[in-house]
Write a protein that holds these residues in place. Structure first.
Motif, PDB file in Angstrom:
ATOM      1  N   TYR A 210     -57.386  -8.822  41.399  1.00 30.65           N
ATOM      2  CA  TYR A 210     -57.237  -9.950  40.484  1.00 30.65           C
ATOM      3  C   TYR A 210     -55.992 -10.746  40.874  1.00 30.65           C
TER       4      TYR A 210
ATOM      5  N   GLN B 254     -53.165 -13.321  38.702  1.00 28.54           N
ATOM      6  CA  GLN B 254     -52.784 -13.701  37.353  1.00 28.54           C
ATOM      7  C   GLN B 254     -51.825 -14.864  37.428  1.00 28.54           C
TER       8      GLN B 254
ATOM      9  N   GLY C  38     -51.299 -18.985  31.797  1.00 26.25           N
ATOM     10  CA  GLY C  38     -52.311 -19.810  31.133  1.00 26.25           C
ATOM     11  C   GLY C  38     -53.728 -19.596  31.620  1.00 26.25           C
ATOM     12  N   LEU C  39     -53.887 -18.841  32.700  1.00 30.33           N
ATOM     13  CA  LEU C  39     -55.228 -18.623  33.246  1.00 30.33           C
ATOM     14  C   LEU C  39     -55.691 -17.188  33.101  1.00 30.33           C
ATOM     15  N   GLY C  40     -54.826 -16.314  32.712  1.00 26.86           N
ATOM     16  CA  GLY C  40     -55.215 -14.929  32.532  1.00 26.86           C
ATOM     17  C   GLY C  40     -55.493 -14.234  33.848  1.00 26.86           C
ATOM     18  N   LEU C  41     -56.306 -13.200  33.799  1.00 26.97           N
ATOM     19  CA  LEU C  41     -56.664 -12.428  34.983  1.00 26.97           C
ATOM     20  C   LEU C  41     -57.967 -12.977  35.563  1.00 26.97           C
TER      21      LEU C  41
ATOM     22  N   PHE D 180     -52.987  -8.260  41.138  1.00 29.24           N
ATOM     23  CA  PHE D 180     -53.169  -6.909  40.612  1.00 29.24           C
ATOM     24  C   PHE D 180     -54.399  -6.275  41.233  1.00 29.24           C
TER      25      PHE D 180
ATOM     26  N   LEU E 184     -60.806 -12.536  38.594  1.00 33.33           N
ATOM     27  CA  LEU E 184     -61.332 -11.569  39.552  1.00 33.33           C
ATOM     28  C   LEU E 184     -61.585 -12.237  40.898  1.00 33.33           C
TER      29      LEU E 184
ATOM     30  N   PHE F 119     -54.759  -0.336  36.248  1.00 33.94           N
ATOM     31  CA  PHE F 119     -54.148  -1.378  37.054  1.00 33.94           C
ATOM     32  C   PHE F 119     -52.925  -0.853  37.806  1.00 33.94           C
ATOM     33  N   GLY F 120     -52.721  -1.409  38.979  1.00 32.37           N
ATOM     34  CA  GLY F 120     -51.497  -1.167  39.711  1.00 32.37           C
ATOM     35  C   GLY F 120     -50.373  -2.033  39.163  1.00 32.37           C
ATOM     36  N   PRO F 121     -49.155  -1.872  39.705  1.00 29.49           N
ATOM     37  CA  PRO F 121     -47.987  -2.578  39.165  1.00 29.49           C
ATOM     38  C   PRO F 121     -47.916  -4.045  39.547  1.00 29.49           C
TER      39      PRO F 121
ATOM     40  N   TYR G 121     -60.849  -3.285  42.358  1.00 30.52           N
ATOM     41  CA  TYR G 121     -60.825  -4.721  42.089  1.00 30.52           C
ATOM     42  C   TYR G 121     -59.523  -5.346  42.587  1.00 30.52           C
TER      43      TYR G 121
ATOM     44  N   ASP H 189     -64.931 -14.067  40.947  1.00 32.03           N
ATOM     45  CA  ASP H 189     -65.038 -15.438  40.456  1.00 32.03           C
ATOM     46  C   ASP H 189     -64.295 -16.447  41.317  1.00 32.03           C
TER      47      ASP H 189
END
Lengths: 112, 109
Positions: free
Chosen positions: B35, B37, B40-43, B90, B45, B100-102, B33, B59
């Motif tokens: 993503y 970030q 206020g919007l989070g993760l 991410f 996709l 998840f990666g860093p 995946y 999304d």
């Protein structure tokens, strides 16, 4: 479609007090649910995941109970620590199981 | 030790330049995946890949494309980067739970 709601954007509390972060979800089926934790400048990491047999998952003092009747998977801890300060995501898996639905998350700040 | 790596960790680009973000995993996971970030919007996709050359939009795919030619590598490409693509990106891989990666902090000036 699948969705998740974490009602609190920010939770602040004093060390030693109990923690409860709310999570409700909408899904057309009974999904697996996950809690991820992300400390500042780090990657999200898995904290807890729901079980199929209604066992209560626990990790690092945190636990969560899946209530299918209310579509909830609230995260709880009896006594907050300073190191618990982080961003917490509740994430249900979609029906395929391969996608997680992440909301905005809840920031937990624990003070002395 | 299960690991997801991302390169570079920090990147500054000018608007209109092309951007390549790389992700690798050593767990032989089929699904990977990307993503982004934002506060206020989070993760959110961007893309999901089910295996080599089997990619699907997430999304918010607009302005991004991906490439997966080997199971262990998944690339995110921004053709002609825009300032609103400044974000932390991410990568993740999974069989059941996601690792998840860093992250890569991208700034587009």
């Amino acid at each position: 479609g699948d969705s998740v709601t974490q009602t609190e954007g920010l939770v602040t509390l004093t060390e030693g007090l109990p923690v409860m972060l709310n999570c409700t979800y909408q899904s057309t089926y009974s999904p697996f649910l996950f809690w991820y934790v992300q400390h500042l400048n780090e990657a999200p990491k898995l904290l807890l995941k729901s079980f199929t047999d209604n066992k209560r998952p626990e990790h690092q003092g945190f636990h969560a109970t899946l209530h299918k009747s209310s579509s909830s998977f609230h995260l709880q801890k009896s006594s907050a620590q300073l190191s618990d300060s982080a961003l917490y995501y509740c994430a249900p898996a979609t029906s395929s199981g391969q996608k997680l639905v992440f909301g905005q998350g809840t920031i937990l700040k624990v003070y002395l | 030790d299960m690991k997801v790596t991302q390169m570079p960790r920090y990147l500054i680009k000018r608007m209109g330049e092309n951007v390549l973000l790389e992700c690798g995993q050593d767990m032989s996971h089929e699904t990977m995946y990307w993503y982004r970030q934002d506060p206020g919007l989070g993760l959110q996709l961007i893309y999901i890949s089910y295996d080599v050359d089997s990619n699907s939009e997430g999304d918010i795919p607009k302005g991004y494309r991906v490439s997966r030619k080997k199971r262990e590598h998944f690339s995110l490409i921004l053709d002609s980067a825009k300032t609103n693509q400044t974000s932390v990106y991410f990568c993740a891989s999974s069989t059941y739970e996601q690792y998840f990666g860093p992250g890569t902090r991208l700034t587009v000036l």
